[in-house]
Write a protein that holds these residues in place. Structure first.
Motif, short mmCIF file in Angstrom:
data_model
loop_
_atom_site.label_atom_id
_atom_site.label_comp_id
_atom_site.label_asym_id
_atom_site.label_seq_id
_atom_site.Cartn_x
_atom_site.Cartn_y
_atom_site.Cartn_z
N UNK A 83 0.85 -1.19 0.00
CA UNK A 83 0.00 0.00 0.00
C UNK A 83 0.88 1.24 0.00
N UNK A 84 0.36 2.30 -0.56
CA UNK A 84 1.12 3.54 -0.63
C UNK A 84 2.14 3.50 -1.74
N UNK A 85 3.00 4.50 -1.77
CA UNK A 85 3.99 4.56 -2.84
C UNK A 85 5.41 4.65 -2.31
N UNK A 86 5.60 4.30 -1.04
CA UNK A 86 6.92 4.37 -0.44
C UNK A 86 7.84 3.24 -0.91
N UNK A 87 7.28 2.03 -1.16
CA UNK A 87 8.10 0.91 -1.61
C UNK A 87 7.58 0.37 -2.93
N UNK A 88 8.46 -0.29 -3.67
CA UNK A 88 8.12 -0.85 -4.97
C UNK A 88 8.03 -2.37 -4.85
N UNK A 89 6.84 -2.96 -5.05
CA UNK A 89 6.69 -4.41 -4.91
C UNK A 89 7.54 -5.20 -5.91
N UNK A 90 7.88 -4.57 -7.04
CA UNK A 90 8.72 -5.26 -8.04
C UNK A 90 10.11 -5.53 -7.49
N UNK A 91 10.59 -4.69 -6.58
CA UNK A 91 11.91 -4.93 -5.98
C UNK A 91 11.91 -6.26 -5.23
N UNK A 92 10.84 -6.54 -4.49
CA UNK A 92 10.73 -7.81 -3.78
C UNK A 92 10.62 -8.99 -4.75
N UNK A 93 9.81 -8.84 -5.80
CA UNK A 93 9.66 -9.92 -6.79
C UNK A 93 10.98 -10.23 -7.48
N UNK A 94 11.71 -9.21 -7.87
CA UNK A 94 12.99 -9.42 -8.54
C UNK A 94 13.99 -10.10 -7.61
N UNK A 95 13.98 -9.73 -6.35
CA UNK A 95 14.86 -10.34 -5.36
C UNK A 95 14.53 -11.84 -5.23
N UNK A 96 13.25 -12.16 -5.12
CA UNK A 96 12.83 -13.56 -4.98
C UNK A 96 13.24 -14.39 -6.20
N UNK A 97 13.02 -13.85 -7.37
CA UNK A 97 13.36 -14.55 -8.62
C UNK A 97 14.84 -14.90 -8.65
N UNK A 98 15.66 -13.95 -8.24
CA UNK A 98 17.11 -14.19 -8.22
C UNK A 98 17.48 -15.26 -7.19
N UNK A 99 16.95 -15.14 -5.98
CA UNK A 99 17.32 -16.07 -4.90
C UNK A 99 16.79 -17.49 -5.12
N UNK A 100 15.67 -17.62 -5.85
CA UNK A 100 15.14 -18.95 -6.16
C UNK A 100 15.84 -19.58 -7.35
N UNK A 101 16.76 -18.83 -7.97
CA UNK A 101 17.49 -19.27 -9.17
C UNK A 101 16.52 -19.62 -10.29
N UNK A 102 15.50 -18.79 -10.44
CA UNK A 102 14.43 -19.03 -11.41
C UNK A 102 14.91 -18.82 -12.83
N UNK A 103 14.32 -19.59 -13.72
CA UNK A 103 14.61 -19.45 -15.14
C UNK A 103 13.59 -18.55 -15.85
N UNK A 104 12.40 -18.40 -15.24
CA UNK A 104 11.33 -17.65 -15.90
C UNK A 104 10.35 -17.13 -14.85
N UNK A 105 9.84 -15.93 -15.09
CA UNK A 105 8.79 -15.38 -14.24
C UNK A 105 7.74 -14.73 -15.14
N UNK A 106 6.49 -14.96 -14.79
CA UNK A 106 5.37 -14.26 -15.40
C UNK A 106 4.67 -13.56 -14.26
#
Length: 126
Positions: A83-106
């Motif tokens: 909620x709000x505009x103080x944080x960017x939820x994409x930052x969390x998603x990108x972090x997770x994708x990297x740490x899970x060693x993902x090959x693809x995200x939709x």
């Protein structure tokens, strides 16, 4: 249009199965992703399923992050709602994708609580 929040619905594929089946590691990665995005942690709850899989939630002041994993498929379903505009939820998603060693995200972003103009609320005593 003003939105109360942003909700990312992420389908994360090709992840390391060992990571997706480790509840303590998943919890750490989820908490760290929230912190990396600048969120403030409130509550954390995770459950390890038998024979495999993890579900959990990180409640943040700005809303929440949730996950459910299918290690046998290398797949994680993740929601990041802020909620709000103080944080960017994409930052969390990108972090997770990297740490899970993902090959693809939709992922899809949904604006929550859209308002064209300020809302006034009248409160009355019954």
């Amino acid at each position: 249009m003003n939105a109360l929040g942003r909700h990312i619905l992420a389908e994360i594929y090709g992840c390391d199965p060992a990571i997706l089946d480790d509840s303590e590691l998943i919890k750490k990665i989820m908490v760290d992703s929230a912190l990396a995005a600048g969120a403030e942690i409130r509550e954390v709850a995770f459950h390890k399923f038998s024979p495999q899989g993890v579900s959990g939630v990180v409640v943040i002041s700005e809303s929440h992050l949730t996950i459910h994993t299918w290690p046998e498929l290398g797949y994680a379903a993740v929601d990041v709602f802020t909620c709000g505009d103080r944080i960017n939820p994409w930052d969390a998603c990108n972090y997770l994708t990297e740490k899970f060693k993902a090959k693809h995200i939709t992922a899809t972003e949904v604006k929550r609580g859209l308002f064209d103009q300020p809302v006034s609320v009248k409160v009355s005593n019954l």
